[in-house]
Write a protein that holds these residues in place. Structure first.
Motif, mmCIF file in Angstrom:
data_model
loop_
_atom_site.group_PDB
_atom_site.id
_atom_site.type_symbol
_atom_site.label_atom_id
_atom_site.label_comp_id
_atom_site.label_asym_id
_atom_site.label_seq_id
_atom_site.Cartn_x
_atom_site.Cartn_y
_atom_site.Cartn_z
ATOM 1 N N TRP A 104 9.236 1.913 2.348
ATOM 2 C CA TRP A 104 8.707 1.759 3.643
ATOM 3 C C TRP A 104 7.417 0.571 3.655
ATOM 4 O O TRP A 104 6.970 0.510 2.264
ATOM 5 N N THR A 105 7.279 -0.024 4.473
ATOM 6 C CA THR A 105 6.137 -1.150 4.461
ATOM 7 C C THR A 105 5.321 -0.944 5.654
ATOM 8 O O THR A 105 5.838 -0.352 6.781
ATOM 9 N N ARG A 106 4.111 -1.444 5.528
ATOM 10 C CA ARG A 106 2.932 -1.418 6.687
ATOM 11 C C ARG A 106 3.529 -2.729 7.663
ATOM 12 O O ARG A 106 3.597 -3.708 7.094
ATOM 13 N N GLY A 107 3.599 -2.348 8.722
ATOM 14 C CA GLY A 107 3.680 -3.424 9.802
ATOM 15 C C GLY A 107 2.670 -4.023 10.361
ATOM 16 O O GLY A 107 1.517 -3.715 10.143
ATOM 17 N N ALA A 108 2.924 -5.458 10.593
ATOM 18 C CA ALA A 108 1.494 -5.975 11.223
ATOM 19 C C ALA A 108 1.290 -5.513 12.548
ATOM 20 O O ALA A 108 0.030 -5.402 12.774
ATOM 21 N N ILE A 109 2.132 -5.657 13.534
ATOM 22 C CA ILE A 109 1.969 -5.569 14.849
ATOM 23 C C ILE A 109 2.855 -4.572 15.278
ATOM 24 O O ILE A 109 4.159 -4.607 15.467
ATOM 25 N N PRO A 110 2.421 -3.142 15.975
ATOM 26 C CA PRO A 110 3.371 -2.280 16.588
ATOM 27 C C PRO A 110 4.234 -2.896 17.875
ATOM 28 O O PRO A 110 3.747 -3.629 18.532
ATOM 29 N N PRO A 111 5.649 -2.570 17.965
ATOM 30 C CA PRO A 111 6.482 -3.175 18.792
ATOM 31 C C PRO A 111 6.320 -2.464 20.277
ATOM 32 O O PRO A 111 6.763 -2.962 21.356
ATOM 33 N N VAL A 112 5.496 -1.597 20.371
ATOM 34 C CA VAL A 112 5.070 -0.993 21.636
ATOM 35 C C VAL A 112 3.803 -0.917 22.038
ATOM 36 O O VAL A 112 3.059 -0.352 21.203
ATOM 37 N N THR A 113 3.298 -1.457 23.165
ATOM 38 C CA THR A 113 1.938 -1.531 23.752
ATOM 39 C C THR A 113 1.141 -0.215 23.593
ATOM 40 O O THR A 113 1.716 0.892 24.030
ATOM 41 N N GLY A 114 -0.012 -0.179 23.118
ATOM 42 C CA GLY A 114 -0.713 0.939 22.957
ATOM 43 C C GLY A 114 -0.803 1.592 21.728
ATOM 44 O O GLY A 114 -1.710 2.393 21.437
ATOM 45 N N PHE A 115 0.175 1.480 20.868
ATOM 46 C CA PHE A 115 0.114 1.978 19.355
ATOM 47 C C PHE A 115 -0.690 1.036 18.483
ATOM 48 O O PHE A 115 -0.790 0.127 18.860
ATOM 49 N N GLY A 135 -7.876 7.057 14.111
ATOM 50 C CA GLY A 135 -8.781 7.453 13.169
ATOM 51 C C GLY A 135 -7.976 8.767 12.029
ATOM 52 O O GLY A 135 -8.331 9.638 11.755
ATOM 53 N N VAL A 136 -6.717 8.146 11.723
ATOM 54 C CA VAL A 136 -5.732 8.897 10.740
ATOM 55 C C VAL A 136 -5.170 7.950 9.708
ATOM 56 O O VAL A 136 -5.359 6.700 9.692
ATOM 57 N N THR A 137 -4.744 8.504 8.521
ATOM 58 C CA THR A 137 -4.146 7.873 7.591
ATOM 59 C C THR A 137 -2.823 8.650 7.432
ATOM 60 O O THR A 137 -2.761 9.811 7.391
ATOM 61 N N TYR A 138 -1.608 8.000 7.170
ATOM 62 C CA TYR A 138 -0.425 8.362 6.779
ATOM 63 C C TYR A 138 0.183 7.750 5.514
ATOM 64 O O TYR A 138 0.267 6.533 5.383
ATOM 65 N N PRO A 139 1.090 8.523 4.914
ATOM 66 C CA PRO A 139 1.723 7.967 3.702
ATOM 67 C C PRO A 139 2.911 7.145 4.008
ATOM 68 O O PRO A 139 3.454 7.142 5.099
ATOM 69 N N LEU A 140 3.076 6.152 3.251
ATOM 70 C CA LEU A 140 4.402 5.574 3.197
ATOM 71 C C LEU A 140 5.479 5.920 2.258
ATOM 72 O O LEU A 140 5.344 5.944 0.952
ATOM 73 N N PRO A 167 0.704 -1.288 -0.087
ATOM 74 C CA PRO A 167 -0.117 -0.128 -0.023
ATOM 75 C C PRO A 167 0.842 1.365 0.047
ATOM 76 O O PRO A 167 2.029 1.278 0.466
ATOM 77 N N SER A 168 0.315 2.349 -0.485
ATOM 78 C CA SER A 168 1.059 3.546 -0.500
ATOM 79 C C SER A 168 0.550 4.288 0.729
ATOM 80 O O SER A 168 1.210 5.384 1.050
ATOM 81 N N ALA A 169 -0.153 4.010 1.757
ATOM 82 C CA ALA A 169 -0.622 4.575 2.993
ATOM 83 C C ALA A 169 -0.884 3.417 3.994
ATOM 84 O O ALA A 169 -1.424 2.543 3.653
ATOM 85 N N VAL A 170 -1.034 3.878 5.189
ATOM 86 C CA VAL A 170 -1.417 3.208 6.332
ATOM 87 C C VAL A 170 -2.657 3.919 6.939
ATOM 88 O O VAL A 170 -2.573 4.977 7.134
#
Length: 232
Positions: free
Chosen positions: A101-112, A92-97, A83-86
């Motif tokens: 860059w690649t979209r990650g499956a699981i954020p490495p910090v809890t809460g994100f 409630g947001v969208t941001y470009p890649l 994808p070109s964006a996440v």
């Protein structure tokens, strides 16, 4: 005599009790590996931000902290499409890649709730920031300073920490503040690291965006800025 001389009851006295152990409740896992973090600056941080930051993942002692975080996300399973964006529906947001860059499956910090990464080099994470009323108590700049200080201590743990940028921001319909830190280390493992923490608000909600890069590099800084500036 012992009690008169020292002000303490002797160990054999039935009324004697050992001192209360230091409380560890609320400490992040990293504090149990590296020791209690040094107290942050006097800037107050909303409780919701403290709770989220204290859930930061711990990296095994002796490894590079930021490199460890980047490795966690870049080794995770990635979506087969490019994808070109996440789109982060929770925040409630969208941001470009940026390119590469690649979209990650699981954020490495809890809460994100979302993450994007440049393999083995940099990452950007986003999360809901809580009610905008909480930010209004301190103001966006003071809240951003407190968050940058907290995430810097928990994630970078540099031997020296330098503020390299501090500015008001307007991104799409959001306004807020962004603060960037550069960490350096005396060991031979960790190369200089870069951290940007941005707090943005719109109407009754806010969003926190954290960018990390190691090694610190003008190109990586520019890519992190592009992600934040493209947030909608």
């Amino acid at each position: 005599m012992e009690e008169q001389r020292t002000g303490r009851r002797p160990y054999g006295d039935p009324a004697w009790a050992p001192p209360e152990p230091e409380q560890e409740e609320g400490l992040p896992p990293s504090a149990r590996v590296y020791g209690r973090p040094a107290p942050p600056s006097r800037v107050a941080v909303p409780a919701w931000a403290r709770r989220a930051a204290l859930l930061a993942v711990a990296v095994v002692a002796g490894t590079a902290l930021v490199a460890g975080l980047v490795a966690v996300i870049t080794s995770a399973v990635r979506s087969p499409e490019a994808p070109s964006a996440v789109a982060d529906t929770t925040a409630g947001v969208t941001y470009p890649l940026p390119k590469g860059w690649t979209r990650g499956a699981i954020p490495p910090v809890t809460g994100f709730t979302s993450v994007a990464a440049l393999p083995d080099t940099a990452l950007v994470m986003a999360r809901p920031g809580g009610a905008a009323d909480s930010v209004a108590v301190l103001g966006p700049r003071q809240a951003a300073i407190g968050l940058a200080d907290l995430y810097g201590r928990l994630l970078l743990r540099g031997d020296t920490m330098e503020v390299v940028d501090d500015r008001w921001m307007s991104v799409g319909a959001y306004t807020g503040h962004s603060r960037a830190l550069r960490a350096t280390y005396t060991d031979v493992v960790n190369r200089p690291s870069y951290l940007r923490v941005t707090l943005l608000t719109k109407d009754d909600k806010s969003v926190i965006v954290v960018g990390l890069a190691q090694p610190d590099d003008p190109g990586r800084r520019a890519e992190i800025d592009a992600v934040v500036n493209g947030l909608r």
